[in-house]
Structure formats: C-alpha cells, structure tokens
Design an enzyme around this catalytic site. Structure first.
Site, short mmCIF file in Angstrom:
data_model
loop_
_atom_site.label_atom_id
_atom_site.label_comp_id
_atom_site.label_asym_id
_atom_site.label_seq_id
_atom_site.Cartn_x
_atom_site.Cartn_y
_atom_site.Cartn_z
N THR A 134 0.96 -1.25 0.03
CA THR A 134 -0.08 -0.07 -0.02
C THR A 134 0.88 1.35 0.00
OG1 THR A 134 -1.91 1.00 1.07
CG2 THR A 134 -0.29 0.13 2.49
N LYS A 185 3.66 1.39 -3.81
CA LYS A 185 3.30 0.45 -5.27
C LYS A 185 4.04 0.67 -6.54
CE LYS A 185 -1.44 0.60 -3.30
NZ LYS A 185 -2.89 0.53 -3.61
N ASP A 243 -5.81 -4.02 -7.59
CA ASP A 243 -6.45 -2.65 -7.37
C ASP A 243 -7.24 -2.37 -8.49
OD1 ASP A 243 -5.76 -1.86 -4.83
OD2 ASP A 243 -3.93 -0.76 -5.46
N GLY A 279 -4.76 12.92 -8.20
CA GLY A 279 -3.53 12.08 -7.77
C GLY A 279 -2.97 11.20 -8.95
N GLY A 285 0.69 5.08 -7.18
CA GLY A 285 0.35 3.90 -7.93
C GLY A 285 -1.15 3.55 -8.09
N TYR A 325 -11.00 4.42 3.53
CA TYR A 325 -12.07 3.65 4.03
C TYR A 325 -12.08 3.74 5.65
CZ TYR A 325 -8.85 0.05 4.65
OH TYR A 325 -7.73 -0.82 5.30
#
EC number: 1.1.1.25
Length: 263
Positions: free
Chosen positions: A65, A69, A105, A125, A128, A210
């Site tokens: 994460t 990445k 992902d 953004g 990755g 999240y």
C-alpha cells in the site's frame, strides 16, 4: 500444519483492515490450503528496499500500500497481468523462488463500482493507485482525466491516453475519485469550492480511503452527491490477492464472502 507468513507493507499502516480480512480467510480455508497462514501489518521505513524486507521477513506473499506500489513494480522478478500496463504492484507472491508482482487494485476498483454506465472520470492524484484505476477505466471505455498538483508522473497518464491537468479543468465528470493520501491527513485533496462544482454535476464521489467519513465524502454528503468509500474496493482487491496467495485454490468469490462477513 505448516505456517506461512503474509503481510501488508506500507507507511502508515495502523489503519489497515487487511490483516483482519485476510486472517479470517486463512483460518476458514486452512484445511483446503494445507497450511496455516498468518497475515501481519508491516510498517516499512520510507527508504526501505522492498524485496530485501520481503525476503528478510520470510514472507510467502504480501500486499503493498501507500507509498510503495510503484517501487514494488521495480523490484519484482516477474510482473503479470494488468500490473504490466499500470506500472504499479499491490500484490507480491513468492512463486518458485521468484518474486512475482500483480495488481488487484484495478479490477477490485471496477468490481466495487457496479454497472452504473459511467462515461467519464476525474482522478485526483498520480500515484500507484491512480495508475491502476486509470488503466482499468480506460480498458472499460471511460474518458479519463487526471488532476495532480505537479507534473510528477503525468507522462504515464498521457501515454495511456488520459487528459492531464495541473489546474482544475472546467468540465463535468461522472466519477470524481480521490486517489491521493489527503484523507489520511484529514484534508481535502482540492480546493473546497472547486470540489463543490465537480460534485454538483457528478454522479459519484469516490474516496479510496475507508473506515471513516473523510472530508472529501463529507462534502459530497453535504451536497447530496452519491458517495462511496474504499471499503468495497479493499475487499474485492483483497479477495483477488487471496486467490493469488492460495495458488488459485480459493476463488476470489469465496474469499470475498468470508471477508465481507467480518468487515
């Protein structure tokens, strides 16, 4: 029963729910797998050499994460699947003594969206995660735009056929996706008034973070714009990763059911 170690590599990492959902799967499927897997959160110093850390820790597999990445892509012995296109790896698996990189992902994000007929997306953004999302959205036929505060990484998106901006474009988008780390710092990724304009005309505000109502999602809620956090994406990408960790013994749909039941 043989014990195998897995983990999630990141910085920061304490917020991650990956250990919860992966350990639930390792416990549920240990008999079929023939080994007991244990999945740890692993905080890596920013200057870490990912492959050395992976091997030193004796891992059989790992998720990757923020902010590693793109670096993970560079250290694999082999890259498979859409990771080849997007230049970012979020899943590492030791296969026949080779470190193999995958990206779950991309498909995980797409599966989390459902079939809503979106036509356009603005990704905030250029890291990755943004790369993986852009690859998948282009593959699915959407018009993709990328907004980043600097030119860093934008050449990748230009080669992919995305429209790239360092200043907010004056357009409307179906999807507005926050793929920055701003939410982890409890910040907005973009000027509030600019975001309001996008949300008022958009169909969905999506934050990859999240577990809490981020400033990005809170603003969408205030404007009554449909919004979604990254929980479903996490579970989809994790279940796809678990399929890799299990050498395809456990289909991702079965892993998804277990993960959904605990988170």
């Amino acid at each position: 029963m043989k014990l195998k170690s897995f983990g999630v590599l990141g910085n920061p990492i304490k917020h991650s729910k990956s250990p919860l959902i992966h350990n639930a799967c390792f416990l549920t499927f240990q008999k079929k797998l023939g080994f007991l897997g244990h999945y740890h959160p692993i905080l890596l110093p920013l200057e870490s050499h990912i492959k050395n850390e992976f091997l030193h820790l004796g891992l059989s597999g790992a998720n990757v994460t923020l902010p590693f990445k793109e670096r993970a892509f560079q250290i694999c012995d082999k890259i498979k699947g859409i990771a080849l296109e997007c230049g970012a790896v979020n899943t590492l698996v030791l296969e026949d003594d080779e470190l193999v990189g995958y990206n779950t992902d991309a498909l995980g994000f797409w599966l989390s969206l459902g079939d809503e007929g979106y036509q356009s997306a603005l990704i905030l953004g250029s890291g990755g995660s943004a790369k993986a999302l852009a690859c998948e959205l282009k593959k699915q036929g959407l018009k993709v735009s990328v907004l980043n505060r600097s030119a860093r990484g934008l050449d990748f998106f230009q080669r992919l056929g995305c429209d790239c901006f360092m200043e907010p474009p004056k357009s409307a988008f179906d999807l507005i996706i926050n793929a920055t780390s701003a939410s982890l710092n409890n910040e907005l990724p973009l000027n509030k008034e600019v975001l309001k304009g996008y949300f008022k005309e958009g169909k969905l505000a999506y934050d990859l973070a999240y577990g809490f109502l981020t400033p990005f999602l809170s603003l969408a809620k205030e404007l009554k714009t449909p919004f979604q956090d990254g929980k479903d994406m996490l579970i989809y990408q994790a279940s796809l990763s678990f399929e890799k960790f299990s050498a395809s013994q456990i289909p991702y749909s079965k892993a998804f059911e277990v993960m959904r039941s605990v988170f």
